[in-house]
Design a protein around this motif. Structure first.
Motif, short mmCIF file in Angstrom:
data_model
loop_
_atom_site.label_atom_id
_atom_site.label_comp_id
_atom_site.label_asym_id
_atom_site.label_seq_id
_atom_site.Cartn_x
_atom_site.Cartn_y
_atom_site.Cartn_z
N GLU B 267 0.80 -1.23 0.00
CA GLU B 267 0.00 0.00 0.00
C GLU B 267 0.84 1.28 0.00
N TYR B 268 2.15 1.15 0.18
CA TYR B 268 3.02 2.34 0.17
C TYR B 268 3.80 2.46 -1.13
N ARG B 269 3.44 1.65 -2.11
CA ARG B 269 4.14 1.65 -3.39
C ARG B 269 4.16 3.06 -3.98
N GLY B 270 5.31 3.48 -4.47
CA GLY B 270 5.41 4.81 -5.07
C GLY B 270 5.82 5.88 -4.07
N GLU B 271 5.76 5.55 -2.77
CA GLU B 271 6.17 6.54 -1.77
C GLU B 271 7.57 6.19 -1.27
N SER B 272 8.20 7.16 -0.60
CA SER B 272 9.49 6.79 -0.01
C SER B 272 9.66 7.46 1.34
N LEU B 273 10.41 6.81 2.19
CA LEU B 273 10.60 7.26 3.57
C LEU B 273 12.09 7.38 3.85
N GLU B 274 12.45 8.41 4.62
CA GLU B 274 13.84 8.53 5.05
C GLU B 274 13.88 8.48 6.57
N VAL B 275 14.71 7.60 7.11
CA VAL B 275 14.87 7.52 8.56
C VAL B 275 16.28 7.98 8.89
N LYS B 276 16.36 9.01 9.74
CA LYS B 276 17.68 9.52 10.16
C LYS B 276 17.99 8.90 11.51
N PHE B 277 19.24 8.46 11.67
CA PHE B 277 19.59 7.80 12.93
C PHE B 277 20.93 8.24 13.47
N GLN B 278 21.05 8.16 14.78
CA GLN B 278 22.35 8.25 15.46
C GLN B 278 22.32 7.10 16.44
N ASN B 279 22.80 5.96 16.04
CA ASN B 279 22.64 4.69 16.75
C ASN B 279 21.16 4.31 16.82
N GLU B 280 20.35 5.15 17.43
CA GLU B 280 18.91 4.94 17.43
C GLU B 280 18.27 5.72 16.28
N ASN B 281 17.07 5.28 15.87
CA ASN B 281 16.31 6.01 14.86
C ASN B 281 15.77 7.29 15.47
N LEU B 282 16.01 8.43 14.81
CA LEU B 282 15.67 9.71 15.42
C LEU B 282 14.50 10.42 14.74
N VAL B 283 14.52 10.45 13.43
CA VAL B 283 13.50 11.20 12.70
C VAL B 283 13.08 10.40 11.47
N ALA B 284 11.76 10.35 11.23
CA ALA B 284 11.27 9.71 10.01
C ALA B 284 10.60 10.76 9.14
N LEU B 285 11.04 10.85 7.90
CA LEU B 285 10.53 11.87 6.97
C LEU B 285 9.91 11.20 5.75
N LYS B 286 8.67 11.60 5.45
CA LYS B 286 8.06 11.14 4.20
C LYS B 286 8.08 12.35 3.29
N GLY B 287 8.89 12.29 2.24
CA GLY B 287 9.15 13.49 1.46
C GLY B 287 9.86 14.48 2.37
N ASP B 288 9.31 15.72 2.48
CA ASP B 288 9.92 16.65 3.44
C ASP B 288 9.07 16.78 4.70
N LYS B 289 8.14 15.86 4.85
CA LYS B 289 7.23 15.93 6.00
C LYS B 289 7.68 14.97 7.10
N VAL B 290 7.86 15.53 8.31
CA VAL B 290 8.23 14.67 9.44
C VAL B 290 7.00 13.87 9.85
N ILE B 291 7.15 12.55 9.95
CA ILE B 291 5.99 11.76 10.41
C ILE B 291 6.23 11.16 11.79
#
Lengths: 520, 364
Positions: B267-291
């Motif tokens: 169901e997420y086909r065509g979308e992309s997510l970026e997860v920023k981490f420093q050892n732990e996962n810190l921020v999840a961004l869908k496009g430029d939107k923080v989720i």
């Protein structure tokens, strides 16, 4: 003319091929795998030599991909008793060697273990000096009780000094006993590396039997000039000497040979490979001509290990998969008639409806007697096929790296059940000689070299660290018998060690090249 | 939950690895240590914070350093007791119980091993309700509990007793000492009374971890989708489903920082997510939107097995589910956000609770 002979032992069939020096296929055969494995190899060898008609003196390379070692571990048979040395005291005392092994395997393999002082820190300092006296007394205690020894030292992928010295001492005390050193076998992660090393040591006898058996079979058939190699699980070859030292690396060479062979028969270097057997199908990924490796710890015979293994998904679908209708719902497998396909499938006069029968009914394959499946309703057959396609689609999607369509190469004896409708695939390649792709994979295999080290990037920088690692991998490949002009870097991975200052980074590089093309 | 036996260890290890949000390392070594201790000394008694007498002293125990080092240089097994006993001797008081400092792969297991061997209870609480990389990133810090006196030990026999002027100094000095000690060390830290613990800890985290692990294992046993069980038992939000297509890493100040790019499937086909981490996962961004962002939990698990994937293990080609789980309310206070919010980790954005973000709220 030079020829190469490739043999692959699968769960159901043993396949053999002969190719010429331009890599053209000269002969191919399939024969059932026998319980002792060796008889099947011998039969395949004899058949393929006969069929090819080439002079036995002209066979200059012989490659074998075999399940001997895997079977020995799974069946707990023919394994050596292993003396286990861990170098790491005062560290590592908290968990004993083989602590998480199945007890039946410990009984067969585990003799005694000794933890001695020594080992290194992540940055190459010594945890403690290697205590040679402790080591000697451990060796004396093992004398006469073990068939092989396994030595694992803390951070030996960074500094192998203590393992190398331990090997010298063990040799002095125990004589000519097979000794496995962990830094030559697996990567960072002491327990998993130690496990792989112990298994490797346990396989010393099986490796010898396999190697000697293969050489004897070849000689008995008059093949006397061939250089002999065994296939490794990364899609490259090892010489017989090397195979005697690292038998564990032959585990899982079967699927790898299929993936490499699929690349060869299709001429593709990047794609998804679907290998359909009698009972199961494997989906793997071809990256620059090699199988993608698994990043997770892999269990073998119930033991957690971390040496390189291909990344695969197996699904319960093959040419012999049994098809049923239960309360109006179509069930595909998971059971299969397996190697009894030619007796039990409807098209061969049997009584079981299989995936092969469906393919024949729909005119996708021409095997057996189509009249024996003409009573099956076309709609039903089509519905079964849709279900099979859905299973395949899902497995392939899981292995893809991006939503972009990629080519799919379909190989293996059961691949007649795969149609031309697979989602997310740019094209389906049904190459010629698909049914012996694995034996071809063995015949065309290259040789490789690999390095894994931790580098301090704050001292030398990432570029320099990568350069050094690549140079070592290149040298290793050449040492293993590769023609230098053909050696390429096929894999690079760098992972920083978290929570530590100093930019310590683990770098792993693999290089591979063609066999030096020399007639003996 | 009253007792931790071998089965419970398996459950807690899995649940805590999930709550570790990518950090805390592979629990395997810690698990074997805990299992060995339980086998030798019997199951561990679990008590609730309110069962700790107000004047009794409790001490969290943990491993500090690189999980990868611990997987290679397995502990001696004695260093954690020397750290614990060393602190007891320094304090001159008996220690009533221990507890995990964080819910993370290794550190959920070490206190179990101690409790089993010393025959003391384990308190069903911790200082994070998840994993964070630095010593002052605990709710105890929010309640002005001092990290020191603390002890730090290695397998060679070295023991350091530290008193620092504040918890940031404790982190910084200890981090450097750990490197000198070989990259991983054991510690006893944040000694406090039962009275303080009741106020400052995140409660029920051990039993919560066990519940998560049990649900996943049960789902696997009956053939249910384990990720569905995971969503149910955590009350978390499904943020994304996809394949890891790129992982960029760099080391900054001793921490592995980086981003993972994940391309959607199903169901997420065509979308992309970026997860920023420093050892732990810190921020999840869908496009430029923080989720989702710290301190809320961003958890990444294998799509089929629901087994948590650490940031070190994150690799090209992994098929994963990303979950967002609301953090404990203690972290949502001004001092909590200041200590572990996105700005502390260098991100120029305000914290918005994950449950608001999934409803369409915006982080700036």
């Amino acid at each position: 003319m030079n020829y190469r002979l490739g043999i692959d032992v699968g769960g159901t069939n043993t396949d053999a091929v002969i190719i010429d020096e331009k890599l053209n296929l000269v002969a191919k055969v399939k024969t059932p795998t026998t319980e002792d494995v060796t008889t099947g190899i011998y039969t395949a060898l004899r058949m393929v030599l006969e069929q090819s008609g080439v002079s036995k003196d002209d066979i200059s390379y012989a490659m074998l991909g075999t399940t001997h070692c895997t079977n020995a571990i799974v069946e707990r048979k023919r394994l050596c008793r292993v003396g286990i040395i861990r170098i790491g005291k005062p560290a590592t005392m908290a968990i004993a060697p083989m602590a998480d092994w199945p007890s039946d395997l410990v009984q067969v393999v585990g003799a005694e273990y000794f933890i001695v002082s020594g080992g290194h820190e992540f940055d190459g300092r010594e945890i403690a000096a290697l205590n040679e006296e402790e080591l000697r007394s451990a060796a004396r205690a093992l004398k006469g009780k073990v068939d092989a020894a396994a030595v694992t030292s803390v951070f030996s992928p960074i500094s192998s000094k203590h393992e190398m010295r331990a090997a010298e001492i063990l040799r002095e005390e125990l004589g000519a006993l097979p000794i496995s050193l962990s830094h030559e076998i697996a990567s960072i992660g002491l327990l998993e590396r130690e496990n792989a090393t112990i298994l490797n040591a346990a396989l010393a006898q099986v490796a010898k039997t396999t190697a000697v058996g293969f050489r004897t079979s070849l000689e008995r058939e008059g093949v006397k000039n061939a250089r002999i190699y065994l296939c490794q699980n990364d899609g490259t070859l090892m010489s017989l000497d090397y195979a005697l030292r690292y038998p564990i690396l032959t585990v899982a060479c079967g699927p790898t040979n299929s993936i490499r062979g699929a690349s060869f028969v299709s001429g593709r270097h990047n794609s998804i490979v679907l290998d359909v057997g009698g009972t199961t199908s494997d989906v793997g990924v071809l990256v620059n001509g090699f199988p993608r490796e698994s990043s997770a710890a892999v269990e073998i015979g119930g033991v957690r290990t971390n040496f390189r293994m291909p990344d695969l998904i197996s699904i319960g679908l093959g040419g012999g998969t049994i098809i049923r209708e239960v309360n109006g719902e179509i069930k595909v497998g998971p059971d299969s008639v397996g190697y009894r396909l030619t007796e039990e499938a409807l098209v061969f006069g049997g009584n079981t409806l299989t995936a092969t029968d469906i393919a024949v009914r729909l005119g996708l394959a021409e095997v057996g007697d189509p009249a024996k499946v003409s009573h099956i309703e076309r709609d039903f057959a089509q519905a079964v096929l849709n279900k099979i396609s859905a299973m395949v689609n899902e497995a392939i999607d899981k292995m893809k790296l991006s939503p972009d369509p990629v080519p799919l190469i379909v190989v293996g004896g059961g691949s007649i059940i795969i149609t031309n409708e697979v989602e997310g695939v740019s094209e389906i390649v049904h190459p010629e000689n698909y049914e012996v792709a694995n034996a071809l994979g063995a015949a065309i295999a290259q040789v490789s070299g690999q390095v894994e080290r931790v580098y301090s990037l704050s001292e030398i920088g990432r570029e320099e660290a990568l350069r050094r690692a690549k140079a070592i991998a290149f040298e290793e490949a050449v040492k293993a018998g590769a023609e230098p002009s053909t050696v390429q870097i096929v894999e690079v991975e760098d992972v920083p060690l978290a929570y530590l200052p100093g930019n310590a980074t683990r770098i792993r590089v693999k290089a591979a090249g063609d066999l030096k093309n020399a007639k003996n | 939950m009253e007792r931790i036996d071998a089965q419970a260890v398996e459950h807690i290890a899995l649940g805590a690895a999930l709550l570790g949000t990518g950090g805390g390392g592979d629990p395997h070594v810690g698990k074997l240590m805990a299992l060995q201790a339980i086998k030798a000394y019997g199951p561990v008694t679990v008590i609730k914070p309110e069962e700790v007498p107000d004047d009794a002293v409790v001490v969290p125990t943990a491993m500090m350093g690189a999980p990868t080092v611990l997987l290679e240089k397995i502990p001696n097994g004695e260093e954690i007791f020397r750290a614990f006993n060393g602190l007891r001797n320094y304090l001159g008081k008996e220690i009533f119980a221990t507890l995990p400092i964080e819910a993370g792969g290794i550190n959920s297991m070490i206190p179990i091993a101690i409790a089993a061997r010393l025959g003391i209870p384990l308190v069903d609480c911790d200082g994070m309700g998840r994993a964070f990389p630095e010593l002052q990133m605990v709710t105890f810090h929010l309640y002005n509990v001092s990290a020191t006196p603390m002890t730090l030990t290695d397998e060679k026999g070295n023991l350091i007793i530290m008193e620092t002027i504040n918890n940031h100094w404790a982190e910084s000095i200890a981090r450097n000492a750990v490197v000198t000690m070989g990259g991983s060390a054991m510690l006893s830290i944040y000694p406090m009374t039962g009275k303080v613990l009741k106020e400052a800890a995140i409660i029920n985290i051990v039993s919560y971890s066990a519940r998560i692990g049990r649900a996943v294992q049960e789902a696997r046993r009956v053939g249910e989708n384990p990720t569905a069980a995971l969503l149910r038992v955590t009350g978390g939000f499904k943020l994304f489903k996809g394949k890891v297509v790129d992982v960029l890493r760099r080391t900054e100040g001793g921490f592995a920082r980086g981003e993972a790019r994940i391309e959607g499937i199903e169901e997420y086909r065509g979308e992309s997510l970026e997860v920023k981490f420093q050892n732990e996962n810190l921020v999840a961004l869908k496009g430029d939107k923080v989720i989702a962002s710290v301190p809320d939990l961003i958890c990444i698990v294998n799509l089929e097995t629901a087994i948590p994937i650490t940031t070190e293990g994150l690799k090209y080609g992994h098929r994963i589910l990303v979950l967002g789980i609301p953090c404990d309310p203690k972290w949502r206070t001004p001092k909590g956000i200041e200590t572990v919010g996105p700005r502390y980790f260098g991100y120029d954005l305000d914290y918005v609770p994950v449950e608001e973000l999934v409803k369409g709220g915006e982080a700036q």
